[in-house]
Design a protein around this motif. Structure first.
Motif, PDB file in Angstrom:
ATOM      1  N   PHE A 117      22.475 -24.868  10.831  1.00  0.00           N
ATOM      2  CA  PHE A 117      22.489 -24.105  12.076  1.00  0.00           C
ATOM      3  C   PHE A 117      22.435 -22.595  11.821  1.00  0.00           C
ATOM      4  CE2 PHE A 117      24.743 -27.947  13.895  1.00  0.00           C
ATOM      5  CZ  PHE A 117      23.720 -28.296  14.763  1.00  0.00           C
ATOM      6  N   GLN A 118      22.135 -22.189  10.600  1.00  0.00           N
ATOM      7  CA  GLN A 118      22.233 -20.778  10.246  1.00  0.00           C
ATOM      8  C   GLN A 118      21.238 -19.891  10.970  1.00  0.00           C
ATOM      9  OE1 GLN A 118      21.174 -23.217   8.307  1.00  0.00           O
ATOM     10  NE2 GLN A 118      19.564 -22.584   6.892  1.00  0.00           N
ATOM     11  N   THR A 119      20.180 -20.463  11.533  1.00  0.00           N
ATOM     12  CA  THR A 119      19.188 -19.627  12.220  1.00  0.00           C
ATOM     13  C   THR A 119      19.568 -19.331  13.670  1.00  0.00           C
ATOM     14  OG1 THR A 119      17.876 -21.569  12.844  1.00  0.00           O
ATOM     15  CG2 THR A 119      17.306 -20.456  10.772  1.00  0.00           C
ATOM     16  N   ARG A 120      20.443 -20.117  14.253  1.00  0.00           N
ATOM     17  CA  ARG A 120      20.797 -19.873  15.651  1.00  0.00           C
ATOM     18  C   ARG A 120      22.298 -19.773  15.907  1.00  0.00           C
ATOM     19  NH1 ARG A 120      21.639 -24.509  19.029  1.00  0.00           N
ATOM     20  NH2 ARG A 120      21.399 -26.503  17.959  1.00  0.00           N
ATOM     21  N   VAL A 121      23.123 -19.874  14.864  1.00  0.00           N
ATOM     22  CA  VAL A 121      24.559 -19.624  14.993  1.00  0.00           C
ATOM     23  C   VAL A 121      24.928 -18.580  13.943  1.00  0.00           C
ATOM     24  CG1 VAL A 121      26.868 -20.601  15.030  1.00  0.00           C
ATOM     25  CG2 VAL A 121      24.925 -22.017  15.723  1.00  0.00           C
ATOM     26  N   LEU A 122      25.242 -17.376  14.391  1.00  0.00           N
ATOM     27  CA  LEU A 122      25.536 -16.252  13.496  1.00  0.00           C
ATOM     28  C   LEU A 122      26.982 -15.814  13.682  1.00  0.00           C
ATOM     29  CD1 LEU A 122      22.296 -14.132  14.048  1.00  0.00           C
ATOM     30  CD2 LEU A 122      22.723 -15.856  12.277  1.00  0.00           C
ATOM     31  N   PHE A 123      27.629 -15.471  12.589  1.00  0.00           N
ATOM     32  CA  PHE A 123      29.025 -15.050  12.639  1.00  0.00           C
ATOM     33  C   PHE A 123      29.152 -13.610  12.156  1.00  0.00           C
ATOM     34  CE2 PHE A 123      29.149 -19.674  12.334  1.00  0.00           C
ATOM     35  CZ  PHE A 123      29.988 -19.973  13.404  1.00  0.00           C
ATOM     36  N   TYR A 124      29.984 -12.848  12.869  1.00  0.00           N
ATOM     37  CA  TYR A 124      30.154 -11.423  12.605  1.00  0.00           C
ATOM     38  C   TYR A 124      31.626 -11.123  12.353  1.00  0.00           C
ATOM     39  CZ  TYR A 124      25.541 -11.175  14.818  1.00  0.00           C
ATOM     40  OH  TYR A 124      24.220 -11.353  15.139  1.00  0.00           O
ATOM     41  N   GLU A 125      31.870 -10.206  11.436  1.00  0.00           N
ATOM     42  CA  GLU A 125      33.231  -9.751  11.189  1.00  0.00           C
ATOM     43  C   GLU A 125      33.528  -8.593  12.123  1.00  0.00           C
ATOM     44  OE1 GLU A 125      35.879  -7.574   7.713  1.00  0.00           O
ATOM     45  OE2 GLU A 125      34.019  -8.609   7.143  1.00  0.00           O
ATOM     46  N   GLY A 126      34.571  -8.717  12.912  1.00  0.00           N
ATOM     47  CA  GLY A 126      34.924  -7.658  13.839  1.00  0.00           C
ATOM     48  C   GLY A 126      36.126  -8.028  14.680  1.00  0.00           C
ATOM     49  N   ASP A 127      36.616  -7.052  15.424  1.00  0.00           N
ATOM     50  CA  ASP A 127      37.827  -7.190  16.225  1.00  0.00           C
ATOM     51  C   ASP A 127      37.463  -7.175  17.708  1.00  0.00           C
ATOM     52  OD1 ASP A 127      40.357  -6.933  17.426  1.00  0.00           O
ATOM     53  OD2 ASP A 127      41.119  -5.687  15.803  1.00  0.00           O
ATOM     54  N   ILE A 128      38.114  -8.029  18.473  1.00  0.00           N
ATOM     55  CA  ILE A 128      37.861  -8.034  19.923  1.00  0.00           C
ATOM     56  C   ILE A 128      38.279  -6.720  20.571  1.00  0.00           C
ATOM     57  CG2 ILE A 128      38.060 -10.547  20.118  1.00  0.00           C
ATOM     58  CD1 ILE A 128      40.901  -9.947  21.368  1.00  0.00           C
ATOM     59  N   GLY A 129      39.164  -5.969  19.905  1.00  0.00           N
ATOM     60  CA  GLY A 129      39.606  -4.694  20.450  1.00  0.00           C
ATOM     61  C   GLY A 129      38.758  -3.514  20.030  1.00  0.00           C
ATOM     62  N   ALA A 130      37.678  -3.765  19.316  1.00  0.00           N
ATOM     63  CA  ALA A 130      36.810  -2.673  18.861  1.00  0.00           C
ATOM     64  C   ALA A 130      36.105  -2.013  20.046  1.00  0.00           C
ATOM     65  CB  ALA A 130      35.774  -3.210  17.875  1.00  0.00           C
ATOM     66  N   PRO A 131      35.780  -0.727  19.930  1.00  0.00           N
ATOM     67  CA  PRO A 131      35.023  -0.055  20.996  1.00  0.00           C
ATOM     68  C   PRO A 131      33.683  -0.753  21.250  1.00  0.00           C
ATOM     69  CG  PRO A 131      35.896   1.549  19.439  1.00  0.00           C
ATOM     70  CD  PRO A 131      36.122   0.196  18.838  1.00  0.00           C
ATOM     71  N   VAL A 132      33.237  -0.663  22.463  1.00  0.00           N
ATOM     72  CA  VAL A 132      31.993  -1.323  22.858  1.00  0.00           C
ATOM     73  C   VAL A 132      30.833  -0.876  21.971  1.00  0.00           C
ATOM     74  CG1 VAL A 132      30.282  -1.476  24.706  1.00  0.00           C
ATOM     75  CG2 VAL A 132      32.701  -1.766  25.238  1.00  0.00           C
ATOM     76  N   ARG A 133      30.794   0.408  21.637  1.00  0.00           N
ATOM     77  CA  ARG A 133      29.680   0.910  20.808  1.00  0.00           C
ATOM     78  C   ARG A 133      29.673   0.243  19.431  1.00  0.00           C
ATOM     79  NH1 ARG A 133      33.431   4.986  21.058  1.00  0.00           N
ATOM     80  NH2 ARG A 133      34.371   5.658  19.058  1.00  0.00           N
ATOM     81  N   ASP A 134      30.868  -0.057  18.897  1.00  0.00           N
ATOM     82  CA  ASP A 134      30.933  -0.714  17.593  1.00  0.00           C
ATOM     83  C   ASP A 134      30.461  -2.158  17.691  1.00  0.00           C
ATOM     84  OD1 ASP A 134      31.939   1.643  16.634  1.00  0.00           O
ATOM     85  OD2 ASP A 134      34.013   0.951  16.511  1.00  0.00           O
ATOM     86  N   LEU A 135      30.812  -2.822  18.782  1.00  0.00           N
ATOM     87  CA  LEU A 135      30.342  -4.192  18.981  1.00  0.00           C
ATOM     88  C   LEU A 135      28.820  -4.216  19.132  1.00  0.00           C
ATOM     89  CD1 LEU A 135      33.094  -5.369  21.495  1.00  0.00           C
ATOM     90  CD2 LEU A 135      32.885  -6.022  19.089  1.00  0.00           C
ATOM     91  N   ALA A 136      28.295  -3.249  19.884  1.00  0.00           N
ATOM     92  CA  ALA A 136      26.842  -3.173  20.061  1.00  0.00           C
ATOM     93  C   ALA A 136      26.143  -2.914  18.735  1.00  0.00           C
ATOM     94  CB  ALA A 136      26.497  -2.088  21.079  1.00  0.00           C
ATOM     95  N   ALA A 137      26.774  -2.115  17.871  1.00  0.00           N
ATOM     96  CA  ALA A 137      26.181  -1.825  16.571  1.00  0.00           C
ATOM     97  C   ALA A 137      26.109  -3.067  15.695  1.00  0.00           C
ATOM     98  CB  ALA A 137      26.992  -0.734  15.858  1.00  0.00           C
ATOM     99  N   LEU A 138      27.012  -4.012  15.925  1.00  0.00           N
ATOM    100  CA  LEU A 138      26.960  -5.286  15.203  1.00  0.00           C
ATOM    101  C   LEU A 138      25.830  -6.190  15.701  1.00  0.00           C
ATOM    102  CD1 LEU A 138      30.728  -6.359  14.990  1.00  0.00           C
ATOM    103  CD2 LEU A 138      29.265  -5.636  13.089  1.00  0.00           C
ATOM    104  N   GLY A 139      25.324  -5.878  16.893  1.00  0.00           N
ATOM    105  CA  GLY A 139      24.330  -6.738  17.519  1.00  0.00           C
ATOM    106  C   GLY A 139      24.898  -7.533  18.679  1.00  0.00           C
ATOM    107  N   LEU A 140      26.143  -7.212  19.047  1.00  0.00           N
ATOM    108  CA  LEU A 140      26.816  -7.912  20.150  1.00  0.00           C
ATOM    109  C   LEU A 140      26.799  -7.004  21.380  1.00  0.00           C
ATOM    110  CD1 LEU A 140      29.851  -9.361  18.156  1.00  0.00           C
ATOM    111  CD2 LEU A 140      27.632 -10.417  18.575  1.00  0.00           C
TER     112      LEU A 140
END
Length: 271
Positions: free
Chosen positions: A107-130
């Motif tokens: 499932f590696q092509t359609r399920v991707l996992f990211y390291e990050g915190d739910i409390g991170a600023p929106v800009r940081d989440l967007a920079a991850l691709g979220l």
């Protein structure tokens, strides 16, 4: 280990599993083989039931908060083809194993996992691709302990249950920021925390459905699934719920179909 190849990471994880650091567990009747920590937080039926309740359709984008080793996200991927799934997880070791779990189950092509915190600023989440407000569905199995509760002795398990000072409101805010208008947010939590969850959801979502999970007929619900629609003004509905075990202690037929055979958990289905 982000600079290592998938093959190298797989070999390292395999060596760790051989040493007893990880267990290799079957989910959905063996359709998925997933590595989990031998000690600490381990996913169980809550993750499978939550994934089964997400009303994702082909071609939609789904985000899991606090993905752990990827059990819920991968159960969803196994049930719904052609859905794009991302999982956000704080602990690096769990992210590494989640990625390996996706790879070893193809499932590696359609399920991707990211390291990050739910409390991170929106800009940081967007920079991850979220990207915020871009997900059809957001779901989470939030911490079951608050700051006043005794923490599990294992450090990894403790962190899984209480993420760096986050509270239930943080998880709800994250989900509602990330969900697109009319997108759904779904949570599974302790039944005795339902009032806190509803307060956190107030003003963010409507059309809330409360779905009790009954351990057996006649016993109080121990868990609830709660789902809402971002921007909706529809009233709250209490659904009949799901009885997990029969008198013989075995899973009921409906629970068995969900847990072993990968069936969807339809919240509006009669008890």
């Amino acid at each position: 280990m982000s600079g290592l190849s998938e093959e190298t990471v797989g070999k390292i994880v395999g060596a760790e599993a051989s040493s007893g650091a990880w267990t290799d567990d079957g989910f959905l009747g063996g359709r998925l083989q997933l590595l989990q920590p031998a000690k600490g937080y381990r996913a169980g039926i809550d993750a499978v039931l939550l994934a089964a309740s997400v009303p994702a359709r082909h071609g939609e984008r789904v985000l899991e908060a606090g993905a752990g080793v990827g059990v819920a996200s991968l159960c969803l991927a196994a049930r719904v083809a052609d859905v794009e799934i991302a999982g956000l997880e704080l602990q690096p070791d769990l992210v590494r194993i989640a990625r390996e779990n996706a790879r070893r189950n193809d499932f590696q092509t359609r399920v991707l996992f990211y390291e990050g915190d739910i409390g991170a600023p929106v800009r940081d989440l967007a920079a991850l691709g979220l990207e915020p407000q871009s997900w059809h569905h957001v779901f989470a199995n939030p911490p079951y302990h608050d700051a006043a509760s005794p923490l599990p002795p294992d450090a990894g398990k403790a962190q899984a249950h209480m993420t760096l000072g986050s509270d239930l409101g943080d998880w709800v805010r994250f989900a509602c920021v990330m969900a697109r208008p009319k997108g759904t947010v779904s949570f599974i939590h302790r039944a005795d925390a339902l009032s806190q969850l509803l307060v956190a959801l107030e003003g963010h979502v409507g059309g809330i459905e409360v779905f009790p999970l009954w351990p057996a007929a006649g016993k109080p619900a121990s868990r609830v699934i709660v789902r809402g629609i971002r921007g909706s003004r529809a009233p709250l509905t209490i659904r009949p719920g799901l009885v997990l075990h029969g008198r013989d202690g075995r899973f009921t037929e409906r629970a068995e179909n969900i847990l072993r055979h990968g069936a969807a958990l339809l919240l509006d289905q009669p008890l």
